[in-house]
Design a protein around this motif. Sequence first.
Motif, PDB file in Angstrom:
ATOM      1  N   ILE A 149       0.842  -1.207   0.000  1.00 38.76           N
ATOM      2  CA  ILE A 149       0.000   0.000   0.000  1.00 38.76           C
ATOM      3  C   ILE A 149       0.872   1.249   0.000  1.00 38.76           C
ATOM      4  O   ILE A 149       0.637   2.196  -0.763  1.00 38.76           O
ATOM      5  N   ASP A 150       1.893   1.292   0.837  1.00 39.24           N
ATOM      6  CA  ASP A 150       2.808   2.439   0.864  1.00 39.24           C
ATOM      7  C   ASP A 150       3.513   2.596  -0.485  1.00 39.24           C
ATOM      8  O   ASP A 150       3.675   3.719  -0.984  1.00 39.24           O
ATOM      9  N   PHE A 151       3.924   1.477  -1.072  1.00 36.51           N
ATOM     10  CA  PHE A 151       4.615   1.506  -2.361  1.00 36.51           C
ATOM     11  C   PHE A 151       3.718   2.104  -3.440  1.00 36.51           C
ATOM     12  O   PHE A 151       4.148   2.962  -4.232  1.00 36.51           O
ATOM     13  N   LEU A 152       2.461   1.673  -3.485  1.00 34.50           N
ATOM     14  CA  LEU A 152       1.533   2.169  -4.497  1.00 34.50           C
ATOM     15  C   LEU A 152       1.187   3.638  -4.281  1.00 34.50           C
ATOM     16  O   LEU A 152       1.073   4.406  -5.245  1.00 34.50           O
ATOM     17  N   HIS A 153       1.032   4.035  -3.041  1.00 35.51           N
ATOM     18  CA  HIS A 153       0.744   5.440  -2.764  1.00 35.51           C
ATOM     19  C   HIS A 153       1.922   6.325  -3.170  1.00 35.51           C
ATOM     20  O   HIS A 153       1.728   7.408  -3.742  1.00 35.51           O
ATOM     21  N   ARG A 154       3.143   5.873  -2.900  1.00 37.66           N
ATOM     22  CA  ARG A 154       4.321   6.640  -3.323  1.00 37.66           C
ATOM     23  C   ARG A 154       4.396   6.711  -4.842  1.00 37.66           C
ATOM     24  O   ARG A 154       4.921   7.673  -5.403  1.00 37.66           O
ATOM     25  N   GLY A 155       3.860   5.685  -5.515  1.00 35.68           N
ATOM     26  CA  GLY A 155       3.856   5.668  -6.978  1.00 35.68           C
ATOM     27  C   GLY A 155       2.728   6.460  -7.602  1.00 35.68           C
ATOM     28  O   GLY A 155       2.606   6.501  -8.827  1.00 35.68           O
ATOM     29  N   GLY A 156       1.896   7.098  -6.783  1.00 36.08           N
ATOM     30  CA  GLY A 156       0.846   7.971  -7.288  1.00 36.08           C
ATOM     31  C   GLY A 156      -0.381   7.260  -7.829  1.00 36.08           C
ATOM     32  O   GLY A 156      -1.100   7.802  -8.675  1.00 36.08           O
ATOM     33  N   MET A 157      -0.679   6.061  -7.344  1.00 35.79           N
ATOM     34  CA  MET A 157      -1.832   5.309  -7.836  1.00 35.79           C
ATOM     35  C   MET A 157      -3.137   5.812  -7.217  1.00 35.79           C
ATOM     36  O   MET A 157      -3.604   5.295  -6.202  1.00 35.79           O
ATOM     37  N   LYS A 158      -3.733   6.815  -7.814  1.00 38.15           N
ATOM     38  CA  LYS A 158      -4.927   7.448  -7.256  1.00 38.15           C
ATOM     39  C   LYS A 158      -6.175   6.581  -7.406  1.00 38.15           C
ATOM     40  O   LYS A 158      -7.181   6.817  -6.742  1.00 38.15           O
ATOM     41  N   PHE A 159      -6.145   5.576  -8.307  1.00 36.28           N
ATOM     42  CA  PHE A 159      -7.313   4.720  -8.505  1.00 36.28           C
ATOM     43  C   PHE A 159      -7.236   3.432  -7.695  1.00 36.28           C
ATOM     44  O   PHE A 159      -8.089   2.567  -7.817  1.00 36.28           O
ATOM     45  N   PHE A 160      -6.227   3.300  -6.857  1.00 39.09           N
ATOM     46  CA  PHE A 160      -6.064   2.101  -6.044  1.00 39.09           C
ATOM     47  C   PHE A 160      -6.933   2.165  -4.789  1.00 39.09           C
ATOM     48  O   PHE A 160      -7.039   3.204  -4.141  1.00 39.09           O
ATOM     49  N   THR A 161      -7.566   1.043  -4.453  1.00 38.85           N
ATOM     50  CA  THR A 161      -8.270   0.915  -3.173  1.00 38.85           C
ATOM     51  C   THR A 161      -7.769  -0.334  -2.458  1.00 38.85           C
ATOM     52  O   THR A 161      -7.416  -1.333  -3.098  1.00 38.85           O
ATOM     53  N   ARG A 162      -7.745  -0.276  -1.136  1.00 38.88           N
ATOM     54  CA  ARG A 162      -7.268  -1.414  -0.361  1.00 38.88           C
ATOM     55  C   ARG A 162      -8.093  -2.668  -0.648  1.00 38.88           C
ATOM     56  O   ARG A 162      -7.561  -3.797  -0.634  1.00 38.88           O
ATOM     57  N   SER A 163      -9.390  -2.497  -0.933  1.00 44.18           N
ATOM     58  CA  SER A 163     -10.243  -3.655  -1.191  1.00 44.18           C
ATOM     59  C   SER A 163      -9.767  -4.444  -2.412  1.00 44.18           C
ATOM     60  O   SER A 163      -9.967  -5.657  -2.496  1.00 44.18           O
ATOM     61  N   GLU A 164      -9.119  -3.770  -3.376  1.00 41.83           N
ATOM     62  CA  GLU A 164      -8.573  -4.477  -4.530  1.00 41.83           C
ATOM     63  C   GLU A 164      -7.457  -5.425  -4.101  1.00 41.83           C
ATOM     64  O   GLU A 164      -7.377  -6.560  -4.562  1.00 41.83           O
ATOM     65  N   LEU A 165      -6.612  -4.963  -3.217  1.00 41.70           N
ATOM     66  CA  LEU A 165      -5.512  -5.788  -2.719  1.00 41.70           C
ATOM     67  C   LEU A 165      -6.036  -6.964  -1.908  1.00 41.70           C
ATOM     68  O   LEU A 165      -5.471  -8.069  -1.954  1.00 41.70           O
ATOM     69  N   GLU A 166      -7.130  -6.743  -1.196  1.00 46.65           N
ATOM     70  CA  GLU A 166      -7.680  -7.793  -0.337  1.00 46.65           C
ATOM     71  C   GLU A 166      -8.487  -8.822  -1.121  1.00 46.65           C
ATOM     72  O   GLU A 166      -8.626  -9.966  -0.691  1.00 46.65           O
ATOM     73  N   SER A 167      -9.024  -8.438  -2.277  1.00 46.85           N
ATOM     74  CA  SER A 167      -9.902  -9.352  -3.026  1.00 46.85           C
ATOM     75  C   SER A 167      -9.281  -9.883  -4.312  1.00 46.85           C
ATOM     76  O   SER A 167      -9.804 -10.830  -4.898  1.00 46.85           O
ATOM     77  N   CYS A 168      -8.175  -9.288  -4.762  1.00 48.42           N
ATOM     78  CA  CYS A 168      -7.537  -9.700  -6.011  1.00 48.42           C
ATOM     79  C   CYS A 168      -6.085 -10.096  -5.733  1.00 48.42           C
ATOM     80  O   CYS A 168      -5.446  -9.532  -4.838  1.00 48.42           O
ATOM     81  N   PRO A 169      -5.539 -11.015  -6.508  1.00 44.91           N
ATOM     82  CA  PRO A 169      -4.110 -11.306  -6.360  1.00 44.91           C
ATOM     83  C   PRO A 169      -3.260 -10.132  -6.832  1.00 44.91           C
ATOM     84  O   PRO A 169      -3.583  -9.493  -7.834  1.00 44.91           O
ATOM     85  N   PHE A 170      -2.203  -9.821  -6.107  1.00 44.13           N
ATOM     86  CA  PHE A 170      -1.225  -8.822  -6.509  1.00 44.13           C
ATOM     87  C   PHE A 170       0.135  -9.507  -6.622  1.00 44.13           C
ATOM     88  O   PHE A 170       0.429 -10.456  -5.881  1.00 44.13           O
ATOM     89  N   LEU A 171       0.942  -9.031  -7.558  1.00 43.16           N
ATOM     90  CA  LEU A 171       2.248  -9.612  -7.814  1.00 43.16           C
ATOM     91  C   LEU A 171       3.331  -8.555  -7.647  1.00 43.16           C
ATOM     92  O   LEU A 171       3.083  -7.356  -7.831  1.00 43.16           O
ATOM     93  N   GLY A 172       4.535  -9.004  -7.319  1.00 40.84           N
ATOM     94  CA  GLY A 172       5.625  -8.063  -7.127  1.00 40.84           C
ATOM     95  C   GLY A 172       6.970  -8.646  -7.505  1.00 40.84           C
ATOM     96  O   GLY A 172       7.129  -9.856  -7.666  1.00 40.84           O
TER      97      GLY A 172
END
Length: 277
Positions: A149-172
């Motif tokens: 979440i901190d990484f995405l916020h620093r990257g300026g992802m204004k369309f990101f919501t925490r619920s996406e991370l909780e309900s969808c797979p994320f990769l890194g």
Amino acid sequence: MLTHRLLTHDKIVELLPHINTDQNLLFYSYITQRKEKAKYCCQFVNNQITAVLAYFSELSFPAFSFFGVEEQNTFFPELIAFTRDAIKLDENAVCGTILCESELELFRSFGLIKGNPQRFLNMQHQDASKLLESNIVEKISENEYSEVIDFLHRGGMKFFTRSELESCPFLGIKEGKDFIAVGGYHFYDSQLVELGNIVTRLDCRGRGLAKHITSALTHLGKKRSPDVYLGVLADNLPAVHLYESLGYQTIMELSIVEFTLFSTHITCNSNWLTSGA
């Protein structure tokens, strides 16, 4: 007779057969993906629905999606006035949406647009043979959520919501203990998959990390749905070329716009507006 109502999802879902997902992907997602959390401000003429403004409150700004069912019979100022009363936003609130050209001109003609629209490409994956097979991408675990979440916020992802991370797979992709690239989804189910939240750390760009992340996300998305999309700003040419090199094709050119529900161009007789269940 002109009326307006807030509809529940079990009523608005009846519009699904009328929606072209390529042209109205955002509105389609409000009905299928955000159905439990959206509000649907609907206009009726002689009890036939003509237009909908759907509202979603979980982003950092008031987010909307517009769908004209019968645009030639839409009384647009009245719909805006009803939405303003139903949602009760502050008059200084700056809202956001994505519009096609005709919708943009409609909003503009009533003085609702603020600033300059940004050209936005809706892309769909077409050629799996162009995807990479990557062994440097790993699935993000729950105990890494705060870091991501901190990484995405620093990257300026204004369309990101925490619920996406909780309900969808994320990769890194990590270098040592630190993430240097992250990606996930806005929507992830059998109806449609939309990639989003793809960020590479500034000092690590130019190394092809986004290509690995996007390929892995697309592979994973194809296992969930045959329809895999993503969106990108048209002037972000490096990203556009990257996605094209991986088999994505532009299917619709749209505009990201900021707008207001309050305009001196819109003055309606409140007696024209009715609400109901």
